[in-house]
Design a protein around this motif. Structure first.
Motif, short mmCIF file in Angstrom:
data_model
loop_
_atom_site.label_atom_id
_atom_site.label_comp_id
_atom_site.label_asym_id
_atom_site.label_seq_id
_atom_site.Cartn_x
_atom_site.Cartn_y
_atom_site.Cartn_z
N ASP A 176 33.74 51.02 79.69
CA ASP A 176 34.58 51.52 78.61
C ASP A 176 33.86 51.44 77.27
OD1 ASP A 176 37.43 52.39 77.89
OD2 ASP A 176 37.04 50.76 76.47
N GLN A 177 33.17 50.34 77.04
CA GLN A 177 32.48 50.16 75.75
C GLN A 177 31.34 51.16 75.57
OE1 GLN A 177 30.91 46.21 75.14
NE2 GLN A 177 30.83 46.48 72.93
N THR A 178 30.66 51.47 76.65
CA THR A 178 29.53 52.40 76.54
C THR A 178 29.95 53.86 76.72
OG1 THR A 178 28.99 52.14 78.88
CG2 THR A 178 27.84 50.71 77.32
N GLY A 179 31.19 54.08 77.15
CA GLY A 179 31.64 55.44 77.42
C GLY A 179 32.82 55.85 76.59
N SER A 180 33.98 55.85 77.21
CA SER A 180 35.17 56.42 76.59
C SER A 180 35.76 55.59 75.46
CB SER A 180 36.24 56.64 77.66
OG SER A 180 36.60 55.40 78.24
N ARG A 181 35.52 54.30 75.44
CA ARG A 181 35.99 53.38 74.38
C ARG A 181 37.52 53.43 74.22
NH1 ARG A 181 32.05 51.12 71.32
NH2 ARG A 181 33.37 50.97 69.47
N THR A 182 38.23 53.49 75.34
CA THR A 182 39.69 53.56 75.28
C THR A 182 40.30 52.30 74.67
OG1 THR A 182 39.92 52.72 77.54
CG2 THR A 182 39.85 55.12 77.26
N LEU A 183 39.67 51.16 74.89
CA LEU A 183 40.20 49.92 74.34
C LEU A 183 40.17 49.95 72.81
CD1 LEU A 183 41.29 47.06 74.51
CD2 LEU A 183 38.97 46.26 74.95
N ILE A 184 39.06 50.32 72.23
CA ILE A 184 38.95 50.35 70.77
C ILE A 184 39.79 51.49 70.20
CG2 ILE A 184 36.83 51.72 70.58
CD1 ILE A 184 37.74 48.63 68.49
N ASP A 185 39.88 52.60 70.92
CA ASP A 185 40.73 53.71 70.47
C ASP A 185 42.20 53.28 70.42
OD1 ASP A 185 38.53 55.33 70.21
OD2 ASP A 185 38.89 56.42 72.09
N HIS A 186 42.64 52.56 71.43
CA HIS A 186 44.02 52.06 71.46
C HIS A 186 44.27 51.14 70.27
CE1 HIS A 186 47.74 50.32 73.01
NE2 HIS A 186 47.23 49.14 72.69
N ALA A 187 43.35 50.21 70.04
CA ALA A 187 43.52 49.26 68.93
C ALA A 187 43.44 49.96 67.58
CB ALA A 187 42.46 48.16 69.03
N THR A 188 42.56 50.93 67.46
CA THR A 188 42.44 51.67 66.20
C THR A 188 43.74 52.39 65.89
OG1 THR A 188 40.06 51.93 66.52
CG2 THR A 188 41.14 53.46 65.00
N THR A 189 44.34 53.00 66.89
CA THR A 189 45.62 53.68 66.71
C THR A 189 46.71 52.68 66.33
OG1 THR A 189 44.98 55.36 68.32
CG2 THR A 189 47.33 55.15 67.84
N ALA A 190 46.70 51.52 66.99
CA ALA A 190 47.72 50.51 66.72
C ALA A 190 47.62 49.96 65.29
CB ALA A 190 47.60 49.37 67.73
N TYR A 191 46.42 49.80 64.80
CA TYR A 191 46.21 49.21 63.48
C TYR A 191 46.19 50.24 62.35
CZ TYR A 191 44.98 44.69 65.51
OH TYR A 191 45.01 43.48 66.17
#
Length: 139
Positions: A17-32
């Motif tokens: 996820d970190q090297t590809g789609s980055r869904t975790l950081i995208d989710h957090a960015t949207t939340a914040y």
């Protein structure tokens, strides 16, 4: 060993996820976003990696104790199930500003080693029962 493998799967999923789609950081960015905050990718992925490493090390300890044929392995396994399930719950329940920090997928992936551990602990208890319930030498 399945719990160890599933802990590695969690780490591998975080790396992918970190090297590809980055869904975790995208989710957090949207939340914040509505709070004017920027999440730290290093912190978020670091927490997931930390959970994966702690899970794997704890389950490797259980495997080592079980291979040494120690009766305490089943009890240690119960403790490790509780600890790893607690770490998964931490990922599932962590929130800030009323928004979940981690998507449910990450908590679910973190919970899989604990689920596998329940089966392993059951087998360890069964093994211990088989040892103590062996045939008696007295008539």
């Amino acid at each position: 060993m399945l719990a160890v493998v599933l802990s590695i799967v969690l780490a591998a999923a975080a790396i992918a996820d970190q090297t590809g789609s980055r869904t975790l950081i995208d989710h957090a960015t949207t939340a914040y976003a509505s709070y004017g905050k920027r999440p730290s990718a290093g912190l978020l992925y670091g927490l997931v990696y930390g959970v994966a490493v702690v899970d794997a090390l704890l389950w490797l300890l259980v495997v080592g104790v079980a291979r040494a044929n120690r009766r305490v392995a089943a009890t240690l396994g119960v403790l490790v199930v509780l600890l790893t399930a607690g770490l998964a719950a931490l990922l599932l329940a962590s929130s800030e500003y009323g928004v979940r920090i981690f998507p449910p997928l990450w908590g679910t992936l973190a919970l899989l080693p604990a689920v596998a551990g329940v089966a392993a602990v059951a087998l360890l208890f069964r093994r211990d029962q088989g040892v103590s319930a062996g045939p008696s030498d007295t008539p």
